[in-house]
Design a protein around this motif. Structure first.
Motif, PDB file in Angstrom:
ATOM      1  N   ALA A 150      11.979   5.662  -1.500  1.00 48.94           N
ATOM      2  CA  ALA A 150      11.603   4.402  -1.659  1.00 48.94           C
ATOM      3  C   ALA A 150       9.915   4.696  -1.958  1.00 48.94           C
ATOM      4  O   ALA A 150       9.434   4.949  -0.961  1.00 48.94           O
ATOM      5  CB  ALA A 150      12.089   3.524  -0.785  1.00 48.94           C
ATOM      6  N   GLY A 151       9.338   3.938  -2.696  1.00 43.91           N
ATOM      7  CA  GLY A 151       7.654   3.791  -2.756  1.00 43.91           C
ATOM      8  C   GLY A 151       7.325   3.391  -4.099  1.00 43.91           C
ATOM      9  O   GLY A 151       8.194   3.089  -4.999  1.00 43.91           O
ATOM     10  N   LEU A 152       6.062   3.468  -4.353  1.00 40.71           N
ATOM     11  CA  LEU A 152       5.570   3.001  -5.628  1.00 40.71           C
ATOM     12  C   LEU A 152       6.089   3.672  -6.795  1.00 40.71           C
ATOM     13  O   LEU A 152       6.208   3.213  -7.800  1.00 40.71           O
ATOM     14  CB  LEU A 152       3.962   2.836  -5.406  1.00 40.71           C
ATOM     15  N   ARG A 153       5.896   4.989  -6.281  1.00 39.67           N
ATOM     16  CA  ARG A 153       6.447   6.123  -7.361  1.00 39.67           C
ATOM     17  C   ARG A 153       7.656   5.796  -8.007  1.00 39.67           C
ATOM     18  O   ARG A 153       8.098   6.340  -8.934  1.00 39.67           O
ATOM     19  CB  ARG A 153       5.861   7.541  -6.986  1.00 39.67           C
ATOM     20  N   TYR A 154       8.700   5.544  -7.135  1.00 42.96           N
ATOM     21  CA  TYR A 154      10.232   5.297  -7.219  1.00 42.96           C
ATOM     22  C   TYR A 154      10.270   4.097  -7.947  1.00 42.96           C
ATOM     23  O   TYR A 154      11.042   3.833  -8.853  1.00 42.96           O
ATOM     24  CB  TYR A 154      10.697   5.602  -6.201  1.00 42.96           C
ATOM     25  N   ASP A 155       9.711   2.925  -7.403  1.00 41.79           N
ATOM     26  CA  ASP A 155       9.928   1.416  -7.755  1.00 41.79           C
ATOM     27  C   ASP A 155       9.391   0.995  -9.041  1.00 41.79           C
ATOM     28  O   ASP A 155       9.844   0.133  -9.913  1.00 41.79           O
ATOM     29  CB  ASP A 155       9.939   0.617  -6.865  1.00 41.79           C
ATOM     30  N   MET A 175       0.921  -1.222  -0.132  1.00 41.02           N
ATOM     31  CA  MET A 175      -0.063  -0.040  -0.073  1.00 41.02           C
ATOM     32  C   MET A 175       0.802   1.261  -0.012  1.00 41.02           C
ATOM     33  O   MET A 175       1.869   1.445   0.734  1.00 41.02           O
ATOM     34  CB  MET A 175      -0.982  -0.140   1.320  1.00 41.02           C
ATOM     35  N   ALA A 176       0.499   2.313  -0.894  1.00 44.18           N
ATOM     36  CA  ALA A 176       1.335   3.646  -1.044  1.00 44.18           C
ATOM     37  C   ALA A 176       0.362   4.599  -0.513  1.00 44.18           C
ATOM     38  O   ALA A 176      -0.834   4.459  -0.979  1.00 44.18           O
ATOM     39  CB  ALA A 176       1.897   3.489  -2.346  1.00 44.18           C
ATOM     40  N   ASN A 177       0.969   5.735  -0.056  1.00 43.00           N
ATOM     41  CA  ASN A 177       0.101   6.748   0.165  1.00 43.00           C
ATOM     42  C   ASN A 177       0.101   7.581  -1.053  1.00 43.00           C
ATOM     43  O   ASN A 177       0.342   7.462  -2.011  1.00 43.00           O
ATOM     44  CB  ASN A 177       0.675   7.788   1.421  1.00 43.00           C
ATOM     45  N   HIS A 178      -0.628   9.002  -0.987  1.00 42.92           N
ATOM     46  CA  HIS A 178      -1.001   9.748  -1.772  1.00 42.92           C
ATOM     47  C   HIS A 178       0.193  10.420  -2.613  1.00 42.92           C
ATOM     48  O   HIS A 178       0.218  10.604  -3.856  1.00 42.92           O
ATOM     49  CB  HIS A 178      -1.828  10.990  -1.229  1.00 42.92           C
ATOM     50  N   GLU A 179       1.409  10.223  -2.042  1.00 50.04           N
ATOM     51  CA  GLU A 179       2.702  10.698  -2.634  1.00 50.04           C
ATOM     52  C   GLU A 179       3.475   9.460  -3.049  1.00 50.04           C
ATOM     53  O   GLU A 179       4.537   9.671  -3.755  1.00 50.04           O
ATOM     54  CB  GLU A 179       3.553  11.482  -1.572  1.00 50.04           C
ATOM     55  N   GLY A 180       2.938   8.383  -3.020  1.00 53.42           N
ATOM     56  CA  GLY A 180       3.748   7.291  -3.565  1.00 53.42           C
ATOM     57  C   GLY A 180       4.628   6.442  -2.653  1.00 53.42           C
ATOM     58  O   GLY A 180       5.357   5.587  -3.088  1.00 53.42           O
ATOM     59  N   TYR A 181       4.566   6.959  -1.462  1.00 52.93           N
ATOM     60  CA  TYR A 181       5.671   6.101  -0.415  1.00 52.93           C
ATOM     61  C   TYR A 181       4.986   5.074   0.025  1.00 52.93           C
ATOM     62  O   TYR A 181       3.650   4.869   0.242  1.00 52.93           O
ATOM     63  CB  TYR A 181       5.689   7.264   0.515  1.00 52.93           C
TER      64      TYR A 181
END
Length: 298
Positions: free
Chosen positions: A32-37, A5-11
């Motif tokens: 590190a997060g969904l937006r980066y990986d 699960m990621a927050n609104h900023e993609g973390y």
């Protein structure tokens, strides 16, 4: 199967590694997060309608976009997600390992392939059985047809009229000679009562004889010692001799009559009697022949 699960900023709030979660609270860490990986998946999920499922089969990822938490702390899909505080919008991600997915697909394919092979074998066996039984039935029908044709040809070869009826007197079988003798078209006698072949004045007595014979059947040859007459379709009568027999069949007893027209024999006999009457009465040999003729009956 991995659930992230990621927050609104993609973390990552819940991510692949525990030490990468909640990284937005630690600025000193590497982002590190969904937006980066998974930037492409993040791009699609962050712009998707609330609750939309995004599928990236190549990487084995599924993302359900914009799951929110309301003021009461309850979580679910956000019908008005874009109007909420961004901090209340989350992205839920499910990762199915591609190797595991491929293995599962192979297992499914193998399962269906085995089932297909089994069904194909069963179908082939059933088809073979159907073909086998169809061929046997075809041969049996052909053999039955040959026997029926043989029987029919034998019946038609009989020089006398052949009539077969049941115990009630209904005609079940009659050869062509019977039709010619009694003046009926081929097959017209089938289904009629045998009374139609008996002179009207003798029918009542014939029914009694038929009933008695059906109860006590026995072979009766042609030379029965009785003077008999039959009736044609046009109502004319003629002298006959009749041989009787019976047979028990699955649908009941059948009475068989072989009828011979003896009109010519009777005419010859009458001519001989007239010749003997005109001869010398003292001729004992002729008298003997006369007595023999008198004793002879069809």
């Amino acid at each position: 199967l991995h659930l992230w699960m990621a927050n609104h900023e993609g973390y990552w709030l819940m991510g692949p590694q525990a030490d990468l979660e909640w990284g937005f609270m630690f600025p000193e860490r590497e982002p590190a997060g969904l937006r980066y990986d998974y930037p492409e998946l993040w791009r699609l999920a962050s712009k998707a309608e609330p609750g939309k499922i995004i599928d990236q089969r190549a990487s084995g990822l599924l993302a359900s976009s914009l799951i929110c938490q309301n003021s009461a702390g309850e979580q679910g899909l956000c019908p008005d997600a874009h109007r909420l505080d961004p901090g209340h919008r989350w992205v839920f991600v499910a990762l199915q390992d591609t190797a595991l997915t491929a293995q599962t697909k192979r297992q499914i394919v193998q399962h269906f392939a085995g089932s297909y092979a089994f069904l194909t074998l069963v179908f082939a066996l059933l088809s073979g059985l159907l073909v086998f039984h169809a061929e046997r039935r075809q041969h049996a029908v052909a053999a039955l047809g040959r026997r029926e044709r043989t029987l029919q040809s034998l019946l038609e070869a009989i020089p006398d009229a052949l009539v077969v009826c049941d115990e009630q007197g209904q005609i079940n079988l009659a050869n062509k000679q019977a039709g010619r003798m009694f003046g009926y078209p081929s097959g017209a006698l089938i289904g009629q009562m045998v009374d139609c072949l008996i002179p009207v004045q003798h029918r009542a007595q014939h029914r009694e004889h038929l009933h008695h014979y059906a109860q006590h059947p026995k072979n009766r040859p042609m030379a029965g010692g009785r003077e008999l007459f039959a009736q044609r379709r046009d109502g004319s009568t003629f002298p006959v001799t009749v041989a009787l027999n019976s047979t028990q069949q699955p649908d009941g007893r059948k009475l068989i009559a072989i009828v011979r027209d003896v009109t010519i024999d009777m005419e010859i006999q009458a001519e001989l009697r007239e010749a003997l009457a005109a001869a010398d009465p003292s001729n004992r040999s002729l008298q003997k022949i006369n007595r023999e003729l008198d004793a002879f009956a069809y």
